[in-house]
Design an enzyme around this catalytic site. Structure first.
Site, PDB file in Angstrom:
ATOM      1  N   GLU A 224       0.883  -1.173   0.000  1.00 28.96           N
ATOM      2  CA  GLU A 224       0.000   0.000   0.000  1.00 28.96           C
ATOM      3  C   GLU A 224       0.909   1.207   0.000  1.00 28.96           C
ATOM      4  O   GLU A 224       1.575   1.487   0.992  1.00 28.96           O
ATOM      5  CB  GLU A 224      -0.926  -0.051   1.227  1.00 28.96           C
ATOM      6  CG  GLU A 224      -2.028   0.993   1.205  1.00 28.96           C
ATOM      7  CD  GLU A 224      -1.625   2.247   1.938  1.00 28.96           C
ATOM      8  OE1 GLU A 224      -1.147   3.195   1.250  1.00 28.96           O
ATOM      9  OE2 GLU A 224      -1.776   2.303   3.155  1.00 28.96           O
ATOM     10  N   CYS A 258      -1.775   8.681   3.575  1.00 32.39           N
ATOM     11  CA  CYS A 258      -1.551   8.153   2.227  1.00 32.39           C
ATOM     12  C   CYS A 258      -2.726   8.424   1.303  1.00 32.39           C
ATOM     13  O   CYS A 258      -2.552   8.478   0.080  1.00 32.39           O
ATOM     14  CB  CYS A 258      -1.257   6.657   2.290  1.00 32.39           C
ATOM     15  SG  CYS A 258      -2.544   5.676   3.094  1.00 32.39           S
TER      16      CYS A 258
END
Length: 486
Positions: A224, A258
């Site tokens: 990720e 993120c």
């Protein structure tokens, strides 16, 4: 990666880490398929520990950041973890059931199923921006799938690391779950272990390093990785509402997320209004001076602050206009950095090339939705995309024309904390996914089991070939080839 003895045991912490890995592998071999009740019990213990430790954890994160909102930590790091644990507790029974599948017509009357088997020892590598949620989320998925887990926490969050270690050590032995942090002097020692799966959250650059190390052991990885997630505002969507939500996404955790909006695509005639609305909403949420505002989070350290300031200086030197939301003095306020809006950005600027991961928001003007889509398509595929529209046709068009790990419509980020759906990236923003059933599947081996019933004559397909049964099967399924092909 094969390590020499001197490399493996270069310091006591690394020696201990390798010892724990061997213990976990041995423990998994002794118990390769934990029962449902055992998994649910462990998940419930994790949930209870989060609730018990919530104040201590929030305080530790505040210490590591020098200032991070306690409520923000509880809402994002802790509430999200509890919701994920609860979801797994409710659904793990169904996830564990073998999945019945249909045989080919040729094998009708036999049985076919997929059985989900724990992989073994899972390594979880955690970033500093959400050191609890991004440790416990993969842990919950791994425990639900029946695995043992080793967690590597970031070096820059020592106070949080200590609490997470203590919290998990109270409910797990080291051969079940073990936590390592800043004492591991060389993080590559962790990634080089021959795990059965690695879950990594972090930057694309480090993701490539992790993937190369995993390749030496043929270890599958879930990555990720973030990226430049766009917030596209339709010409017909109420601009004040869009600005409020984009601004919140950029200010939460000081933009160190993120899935934070990395840049905003705004109709060119509405850019000035968008800037004004962002400033108004920032002041409404945090006040004009955030120097002593406990609701606002600091940049985590000087290194990350200096990176952001260099990006802003580069943009300004190349002609960008920088507008701050609230007061900011570089020398006095330093890491207490409000959202900076940046206009007139051009492609050669670092601000449009690098993931910002901080309270800096480039505002890119567009003429048409097609122009905005082309702009998004020209870059790497992002981890998230945010589109503000009430037009169903426009919504469907953008969803079909763009690629991203996930999408939230008319807001930002909330798809991540809905745990019945997968979370992951695509392309440069990652591979694989976790959360919910997809997380369970990601950390399980889907083992196909074909059971031939006692009297089914598969031997009819054995040599010697050319029997009438074989000819009949070939004629039925393959029909006749094209005689004109030579």
């Amino acid at each position: 990666m094969t390590l020499s003895t001197s490399q493996v045991f270069s310091d006591p912490a690394t020696e201990h880490m390798h010892s724990v890995f061997k213990q976990q592998r041995a423990a998994f071999t002794a118990q390769p398929y934990p029962a449902l009740d055992d998994r649910r019990r462990k998940l419930l213990q994790i949930k209870k520990q989060i609730i018990r430790y919530q104040d201590v954890i929030a305080s530790a994160i505040n210490t590591d950041f020098s200032s991070r909102s306690v409520d923000e930590s509880k809402l994002l790091d802790l509430l999200g973890s509890v919701l994920e644990a609860e979801h797994a507790i409710r659904h793990v029974r169904r996830w564990m059931r073998p999945s019945k599948r249909s045989t080919e017509l040729l094998f009708l009357s036999n049985r076919l199923r997929v059985q989900y088997q724990p992989k073994g020892v899972v390594g979880v590598i955690v970033p500093w921006n959400f050191p609890v949620y991004l440790a416990l989320g993969p842990l919950i998925a791994a425990i639900a799938a029946g695995n043992r887990v080793m967690i590597k926490l970031p070096e820059v969050t020592p106070a949080t690391n200590a609490v997470v270690k203590r919290m998990l050590a109270e409910i797990f032995s080291e051969d079940e779950v073990s936590v390592f942090g800043e004492e591991i002097l060389d993080p590559a020692q962790f990634t080089s272990l021959p795990f059965n799966h690695i879950v990594f959250t972090g930057s694309p650059a480090i993701g490539r390093v992790v993937m190369r190390a995993a390749a030496d052991n043929l270890t599958p990885v879930t990555l990720e990785l973030g990226g430049k997630s766009p917030a596209l505002i339709s010409r017909h969507y109420p601009l004040a509402d869009a600005a409020k939500r984009v601004l919140h996404g950029k200010a939460t955790n000081c933009g160190q997320i993120c899935v934070a909006p990395d840049y905003a695509l705004v109709p060119k005639e509405k850019v000035d209004q968008f800037v004004t609305e962002c400033q108004t909403n920032f002041t409404s949420m945090y006040g004009n001076n955030i120097r002593n505002n406990d609701n606002y989070t600091s940049i985590v350290n000087d290194r990350h602050l200096n990176r952001l300031l260099d990006i802003l200086d580069d943009a300004q030197a190349k002609g960008a206009q920088i507008i701050t939301c609230g007061e900011y003095d570089r020398d006095q306020d330093a890491r207490r950095m409000p959202v900076h809006l940046v206009l007139n950005c051009t492609p050669e600027m670092r601000i449009l090339k690098e993931e910002l991961f901080g309270p800096v928001l480039p505002v890119v003007a567009y003429d048409s939705v097609d122009d905005a889509i082309q702009y998004i398509q020209a870059g790497e595929r992002p981890l998230a995309l945010y589109f503000f529209t009430h037009d169903a046709n426009e919504r469907d068009y953008v969803l079909k024309q763009t690629h991203s790990g996930g999408v939230t419509l008319n807001d930002w980020g909330w798809h991540v904390v809905n745990h019945d759906a997968p979370f992951g990236g695509i392309g440069n923003s990652g591979m694989g996914s976790y959360h919910g059933e997809e997380g369970f599947r990601e950390l399980s081996h889907a083992k196909t089991v074909f059971a031939r019933h006692r009297f089914f004559p598969t031997q009819l397909f054995y040599p010697p070939y050319g029997t009438w049964v074989q000819k009949l099967a070939i004629r039925f399924f393959l029909k006749q080839g094209d005689p004109n092909i030579k």
